[in-house]
Motif scaffolding. Structure first.
Motif, PDB file in Angstrom:
ATOM      1  N   GLU A  65      29.702 -30.045 -43.236  1.00 16.19           N
ATOM      2  CA  GLU A  65      30.865 -30.336 -44.081  1.00 16.19           C
ATOM      3  C   GLU A  65      30.447 -30.712 -45.494  1.00 16.19           C
ATOM      4  O   GLU A  65      31.069 -30.289 -46.479  1.00 16.19           O
ATOM      5  CB  GLU A  65      31.694 -31.470 -43.460  1.00 16.19           C
ATOM      6  N   GLN A  66      29.374 -31.511 -45.611  1.00 20.67           N
ATOM      7  CA  GLN A  66      28.895 -31.914 -46.936  1.00 20.67           C
ATOM      8  C   GLN A  66      28.413 -30.705 -47.738  1.00 20.67           C
ATOM      9  O   GLN A  66      28.633 -30.617 -48.951  1.00 20.67           O
ATOM     10  CB  GLN A  66      27.749 -32.926 -46.793  1.00 20.67           C
ATOM     11  N   LYS A  68      29.482 -27.739 -47.649  1.00 25.40           N
ATOM     12  CA  LYS A  68      30.604 -26.925 -48.133  1.00 25.40           C
ATOM     13  C   LYS A  68      30.893 -27.243 -49.597  1.00 25.40           C
ATOM     14  O   LYS A  68      31.255 -26.349 -50.384  1.00 25.40           O
ATOM     15  CB  LYS A  68      31.858 -27.201 -47.303  1.00 25.40           C
ATOM     16  N   ASP A  69      30.739 -28.507 -49.960  1.00 18.91           N
ATOM     17  CA  ASP A  69      30.999 -28.913 -51.341  1.00 18.91           C
ATOM     18  C   ASP A  69      29.987 -28.294 -52.312  1.00 18.91           C
ATOM     19  O   ASP A  69      30.223 -28.245 -53.518  1.00 18.91           O
ATOM     20  CB  ASP A  69      30.948 -30.442 -51.468  1.00 18.91           C
ATOM     21  N   PHE A  70      28.849 -27.873 -51.776  1.00 24.36           N
ATOM     22  CA  PHE A  70      27.819 -27.225 -52.592  1.00 24.36           C
ATOM     23  C   PHE A  70      27.959 -25.707 -52.556  1.00 24.36           C
ATOM     24  O   PHE A  70      27.117 -24.991 -53.089  1.00 24.36           O
ATOM     25  CB  PHE A  70      26.422 -27.599 -52.068  1.00 24.36           C
ATOM     26  N   SER A  73      25.884 -23.863 -46.630  1.00 22.26           N
ATOM     27  CA  SER A  73      26.112 -24.152 -45.223  1.00 22.26           C
ATOM     28  C   SER A  73      24.782 -24.492 -44.567  1.00 22.26           C
ATOM     29  O   SER A  73      23.741 -24.560 -45.248  1.00 22.26           O
ATOM     30  CB  SER A  73      26.764 -22.942 -44.538  1.00 22.26           C
ATOM     31  N   ASP A 172      21.750 -34.544 -56.529  1.00 21.34           N
ATOM     32  CA  ASP A 172      22.702 -34.356 -57.626  1.00 21.34           C
ATOM     33  C   ASP A 172      22.111 -33.451 -58.703  1.00 21.34           C
ATOM     34  O   ASP A 172      20.953 -33.583 -59.104  1.00 21.34           O
ATOM     35  CB  ASP A 172      23.058 -35.711 -58.251  1.00 21.34           C
ATOM     36  N   LYS A 175      22.888 -28.267 -57.197  1.00 16.95           N
ATOM     37  CA  LYS A 175      23.745 -27.416 -56.357  1.00 16.95           C
ATOM     38  C   LYS A 175      23.389 -25.939 -56.499  1.00 16.95           C
ATOM     39  O   LYS A 175      23.531 -25.166 -55.556  1.00 16.95           O
ATOM     40  CB  LYS A 175      25.216 -27.639 -56.724  1.00 16.95           C
TER      41      LYS A 175
END
Length: 433
Positions: A65-66, A68-70, A73, A172, A175
């Motif tokens: 899930e985390q 996905k923000d990047f 997968s 950070d 990505k």
């Protein structure tokens, strides 16, 4: 085909302050995270209801899930690692494989096999220190040998730790280094061959107030006086660096427990034979009684010693046992019943959510008197006096032993005085004392 680098998650199930993952993102252009449900481990588990497998799947889903923000997968595989990597080198053009080191004998053998396999395909296998502060031979005596006694090891460990500045690493701003893909499929628990359990795993939370009082509360099993972070350390859902920094600021006794963990990991790395042999070889001469019926009573918590029985029942129902009680139950099995510490260690390995080979092995050998820095063979915990000292009002016992205080509770299966004298005699004879 675009070249990718794989980061292989194992005992480091987090994105935060994960050193191997950080270096993969720092050094490579396109990183695809990977997790393998290793059938060589899973097939050895005695029950298909194992909360640890459930927990691992939950953590992998959280990472999924985390990511996905990047825009990325995690690739999930299920099988033998060597066979999985044979498939991966056919499926992808792989530049490098990054991972964090594991120090257990099976893991070391597995990783060497994977490194050799990848080398044949001109792929580098790069591993990093992540699950400990200090590893292998980073803490040694003045002569360069490894410490066999905890106290001098801990003093050297602390001196080095206090002289080092640790800072967490972050993904950070990186990505764009991730392999961009649609979310990849996740297996279900049933597809892995396992079933749901009703065992609750404590959530990840560093309770600063609890840790501040740890030295005053840790020995009383009826109190909520331990952090319950063991399972998170075991699977790396928490950074050992972050926890150790907090412990240093809050409670030196708690920090000392983290040092014990690394001490036992170092011992296992240096002497992997302790997995099935006594650290002190002469103790393998002990003629254990190994009575199967008595062992079964101990497993079920029906020994007639309330503190022992409460601990075993807590373990069987929750996958957890209070640390003080672990020592009492282990001492009872090895000293009172003269049952081989390896039997008890194996049972704990099947049941404990926070099972870690090095700590479990070290703790059992400590209790049996066979290990490094162990309690001496002539020290035999009295489970009745331990009960008076650490559960005087019987809150812990009453919680786990419902028939305590009734006619339904069994008489002690062995007399303490007789058992102690028998243990001393057997140990002395075996050791030639």
């Amino acid at each position: 085909m675009e070249k990718i680098t794989l980061f292989w998650f194992r005992r480091d199930l987090r994105l935060d302050d994960n050193l191997g993952l950080y270096y993969a993102y720092e050094n490579e252009d396109c990183v695809l995270p990977l997790f393998i449900f290793d059938t060589q481990i899973l097939d050895e588990l005695p029950s298909k209801k194992d909360a640890r497998v459930e927990f691992i799947l939950q953590q992998v889903k959280a990472i999924h899930e985390q990511l996905k923000d990047f825009g990325s997968s995690i690739l999930i595989k299920h099988g033998k690692p060597e066979e999985v990597f044979e498939e991966l080198v056919e499926e992808f053009e792989i530049a490098n494989v990054y991972t964090n080191r594991d120090y257990e004998p099976y893991a070391r053998k597995r990783d060497q096999a994977i490194a050799d396999l990848l080398k044949k395909h001109q792929i580098a296998f790069l591993d990093f220190k992540d699950q400990v502060i200090y590893e292998k031979d980073e803490i040694t005596t003045d002569s360069g040998s490894f410490y066999k006694v905890f106290t001098p090891y801990s003093k050297t460990w602390l001196r080095k730790f206090n002289a080092t500045k640790f800072g967490p690493v972050s993904l950070d701003g990186r990505k764009n280094r991730l392999y961009q893909t649609e979310p990849l499929p996740l297996p279900t628990l049933n597809e892995l061959g396992f079933e749901q359990t009703d065992i609750h795993i404590p959530r990840l939370e560093i309770d600063k107030d609890l840790i501040k009082k740890y030295d005053k509360t840790r020995n009383f099993p009826a109190l909520d006086g331990t952090s319950r972070l063991g399972v998170h350390l075991r699977f790396g859902t928490i950074s050992i660096r972050k926890l150790a920094i907090q412990a240093k600021a809050l409670n030196e006794t708690y920090l000392n427990e983290l040092i014990w963990r690394e001490f036992y990991m170092m011992v296992l790395y240096q002497q992997p034979e302790v997995v099935d042999k006594s650290f002190k070889p002469q103790y393998d001469r002990i003629p254990w009684r190994n009575d199967k019926e008595e062992f079964q009573k101990w497993c079920e918590g029906k020994t007639g010693y309330p503190l022992v029985d409460a601990g075993m029942r807590q373990l069987n129902r929750t996958g957890y046992m209070h640390n003080r009680v672990r020592m009492v139950t282990a001492s009872f099995l090895t000293k009172h019943l003269l049952i081989d510490w390896r039997w008890g260690e194996t049972y704990f390995a099947e049941k404990l959510l926070d099972y870690e080979l090095s700590s479990n092995n070290g703790g059992w050998q400590w209790a049996a008197g066979t290990g490094t820095d162990a309690q001496p063979y002539f020290r035999v915990f009295n489970p009745s006096s331990q009960l008076e000292k650490f559960d005087k009002d019987r809150r812990y016992v009453k919680k786990w032993v419902s028939e305590f205080g009734t006619d339904g509770y069994p008489e002690p299966m062995v007399d303490h005085k007789m058992a102690r004298e028998r243990a001393l005699e057997v140990y002395k004879e075996a050791l030639g004392k």
